[in-house]
Design a protein around this motif. Structure first.
Motif, PDB file in Angstrom:
ATOM      1  N   GLU A  70       0.840  -1.189   0.000  1.00  0.00           N
ATOM      2  CA  GLU A  70       0.000   0.000   0.000  1.00  0.00           C
ATOM      3  C   GLU A  70       0.877   1.242   0.000  1.00  0.00           C
ATOM      4  O   GLU A  70       1.929   1.284   0.654  1.00  0.00           O
ATOM      5  CB  GLU A  70      -0.906  -0.003   1.234  1.00  0.00           C
ATOM      6  CG  GLU A  70      -1.971   1.071   1.229  1.00  0.00           C
ATOM      7  CD  GLU A  70      -2.947   0.925   2.390  1.00  0.00           C
ATOM      8  OE1 GLU A  70      -2.724   1.602   3.412  1.00  0.00           O
ATOM      9  OE2 GLU A  70      -3.911   0.139   2.261  1.00  0.00           O
ATOM     10  N   SER A  71       0.456   2.265  -0.733  1.00  0.00           N
ATOM     11  CA  SER A  71       1.208   3.505  -0.810  1.00  0.00           C
ATOM     12  C   SER A  71       0.838   4.435   0.336  1.00  0.00           C
ATOM     13  O   SER A  71      -0.115   4.184   1.089  1.00  0.00           O
ATOM     14  CB  SER A  71       0.930   4.206  -2.140  1.00  0.00           C
ATOM     15  OG  SER A  71      -0.361   4.801  -2.131  1.00  0.00           O
ATOM     16  N   ASP A  72       1.562   5.543   0.455  1.00  0.00           N
ATOM     17  CA  ASP A  72       1.086   6.617   1.310  1.00  0.00           C
ATOM     18  C   ASP A  72       0.109   7.468   0.492  1.00  0.00           C
ATOM     19  O   ASP A  72      -0.207   7.134  -0.665  1.00  0.00           O
ATOM     20  CB  ASP A  72       2.242   7.451   1.869  1.00  0.00           C
ATOM     21  CG  ASP A  72       3.041   8.176   0.785  1.00  0.00           C
ATOM     22  OD1 ASP A  72       2.574   8.261  -0.381  1.00  0.00           O
ATOM     23  OD2 ASP A  72       4.140   8.673   1.094  1.00  0.00           O
ATOM     24  N   LEU A  73      -0.387   8.553   1.047  1.00  0.00           N
ATOM     25  CA  LEU A  73      -1.392   9.355   0.336  1.00  0.00           C
ATOM     26  C   LEU A  73      -0.817  10.133  -0.841  1.00  0.00           C
ATOM     27  O   LEU A  73      -1.579  10.699  -1.633  1.00  0.00           O
ATOM     28  CB  LEU A  73      -2.093  10.304   1.316  1.00  0.00           C
ATOM     29  CG  LEU A  73      -2.988   9.630   2.357  1.00  0.00           C
ATOM     30  CD1 LEU A  73      -3.626  10.666   3.269  1.00  0.00           C
ATOM     31  CD2 LEU A  73      -4.067   8.774   1.683  1.00  0.00           C
ATOM     32  N   TRP A  74       0.497  10.134  -0.987  1.00  0.00           N
ATOM     33  CA  TRP A  74       1.121  10.793  -2.142  1.00  0.00           C
ATOM     34  C   TRP A  74       1.447   9.795  -3.249  1.00  0.00           C
ATOM     35  O   TRP A  74       2.104  10.143  -4.231  1.00  0.00           O
ATOM     36  CB  TRP A  74       2.379  11.547  -1.703  1.00  0.00           C
ATOM     37  CG  TRP A  74       2.058  12.755  -0.876  1.00  0.00           C
ATOM     38  CD1 TRP A  74       2.001  12.831   0.483  1.00  0.00           C
ATOM     39  CD2 TRP A  74       1.681  14.032  -1.372  1.00  0.00           C
ATOM     40  NE1 TRP A  74       1.627  14.087   0.867  1.00  0.00           N
ATOM     41  CE2 TRP A  74       1.427  14.857  -0.244  1.00  0.00           C
ATOM     42  CE3 TRP A  74       1.542  14.585  -2.649  1.00  0.00           C
ATOM     43  CZ2 TRP A  74       1.033  16.186  -0.358  1.00  0.00           C
ATOM     44  CZ3 TRP A  74       1.144  15.908  -2.755  1.00  0.00           C
ATOM     45  CH2 TRP A  74       0.894  16.702  -1.624  1.00  0.00           C
ATOM     46  N   GLY A  75       0.997   8.556  -3.107  1.00  0.00           N
ATOM     47  CA  GLY A  75       1.238   7.552  -4.137  1.00  0.00           C
ATOM     48  C   GLY A  75       2.629   6.971  -4.115  1.00  0.00           C
ATOM     49  O   GLY A  75       3.082   6.412  -5.121  1.00  0.00           O
TER      50      GLY A  75
END
Length: 416
Positions: A70-75
């Motif tokens: 899973e990524s962070d909210l910045w991809g």
């Protein structure tokens, strides 16, 4: 004897010299180097964060291991602990209605999925891979979708092979009626049946095709009278609308009786010696290598629904499969394909032999960023979409344009 001993020691000296000059590569870890990856879509992941993380599935087809990341909210992803091997990678994300409007410039009341796909990625020890060729796209969305596809065939009581019992169920996954009159059902060419990489068509980029290449297509409604699929209902199309498991002249071991289906792929060509069952006949729109029965490969082929007027369909270009992918023994007509712009494809499902045959990719990610498979041949199994919800007896099916996630195996075809 002394002469032989001298030769033996001389050989040992030479071997020790060469071995001292050779650089031994002893890796500190069994895993490939960590990969840092940053995925963006329009302003999201760039000047603005995504509202939800991106999800990535990495399938090591060499070792048959799947990883979820899973990524962070910045991809941004940090990919660690991956064994070396050949990988197929799928990415799924989502945009809210406001985000989709901002990203595309088109006003929408619904959110949108984001998908990314890349295959044939070789991760090796001691080598750094950037994975910068993974792009995010908003997939094609349609009310009409494939609900169930049965292509694997079945075994006869004497353990023979039988594939006259293929069928495909098309479903209206919306809350409004859908007109069927300009809808075609079609399959791609059969270059990738055993997991070989597909042809690079002239003017196309591998994995980013702007066209699909059709081997056979049928116009579902042969006449002109308007025919609708009602909301949350489907139609079933048979290769042969026979009572397969009810009559010994067909296959009593078949999982299905198709005598009550909605349409049949029967051709009125005088050479066709098969019986014409009561189901309405579709119109054969394109099939240069016509062979009486419309059977796709038990190894799987790409299946699609096309929306076009008869005039538009007739004007699509006919092309020949690149010569390097032809094999001897087939007629010239076998290699002819209809070149369909992806804008006319409203649903597509990439069917493959098993989970390891992912080197073959017939559709670009905006049509299908994954694969569906029953995992073998003549199993009597189908693939069917996963259910999202059932409200007041009306079923909504999952449609993310990633067949790996959207479909599951149904061991009792037509039972759901």
């Amino acid at each position: 004897m002394i002469k032989y001993m001298i030769r033996f020691y001389a050989l040992l000296i030479i071997m020790s010299v060469f071995s001292s000059c050779r650089e031994d590569k002893a890796y500190d870890s069994a895993y490939v180097d960590a990969i840092n990856l940053h995925l963006k879509y329009s302003v999201f992941g760039d000047s603005k964060p995504f509202s939800t993380p991106l999800s990535m599935t990495l399938t090591n087809t060499t070792e048959q291991i799947t990883y979820q990341r899973e990524s962070d909210l910045w991809g941004k992803f940090s990919l660690e602990g991956l064994l070396p091997g050949e990988y197929t990678i799928n990415v799924i994300g989502s945009l809210t209605a406001a985000e989709a409007t901002e990203a595309t410039g088109k006003s929408t009341l619904k959110g949108a999925n984001l998908i990314g796909f890349v295959s044939n990625v070789k991760l090796k020890l001691g080598e750094t891979e950037s994975l910068n060729n993974i792009g995010l796209v908003i997939p094609t969305q349609s009310s009409l979708i494939f609900k169930e596809l049965y292509y694997s065939g079945s075994r006869t009581p004497s353990n023979g092979s039988y594939r006259n019992d293929n069928f495909y169920t098309i479903y209206n996954n919306s809350d409004t009626p859908v007109l069927l009159n300009d809808i075609y059902i079609a399959n791609t060419e059969n270059y990738g049946g055993i997991g070989t990489a597909g042809p690079l068509w002239p003017g196309e980029t591998q994995g980013e095709y702007t066209h699909v290449y059709v081997q056979a297509a049928w116009k579902i409604i042969a006449g002109q009278a308007p025919v609708f699929i009602q909301p949350r209902q489907g139609i079933t199309i048979a290769t042969m609308a026979a009572p397969h498991n009810k009559d010994a002249q067909y296959n009593l071991n078949s999982p299905v009786d198709l005598s009550q289906v909605d349409y049949e792929a029967y051709s009125t060509d005088p050479s066709n010696m098969y019986p014409d069952f009561p189901a309405p006949n579709m119109k054969r729109a394109f099939w240069p290598s016509y062979k009486d029965l419309w059977q796709i490969s038990v190894f799987g082929q790409g299946m699609m629904l096309i929306q076009a007027t008869e005039k538009e369909f007739s004007e699509f270009e006919t092309v020949t499969l690149p010569e390097s992918f032809m094999s001897p023994g087939e007629s010239e007509e076998y290699w002819l394909c209809k070149k369909i712009p992806v804008d006319y494809v409203i649903d597509a499902v990439d069917l493959i032999k098993n989970n390891t045959a992912t080197i073959t990719k017939r559709f670009p990610p905006l049509l299908d960023s994954g694969f569906a498979t029953v995992g073998g041949t003549y199993s009597g199994f189908s693939v069917i979409r996963k259910v999202i919800s059932v409200n007041n007896g009306k079923t909504a099916y999952q449609d993310s344009n990633n067949s790996t996630e959207d479909f599951e195996i149904n061991k009792k075809p037509l039972s759901k």
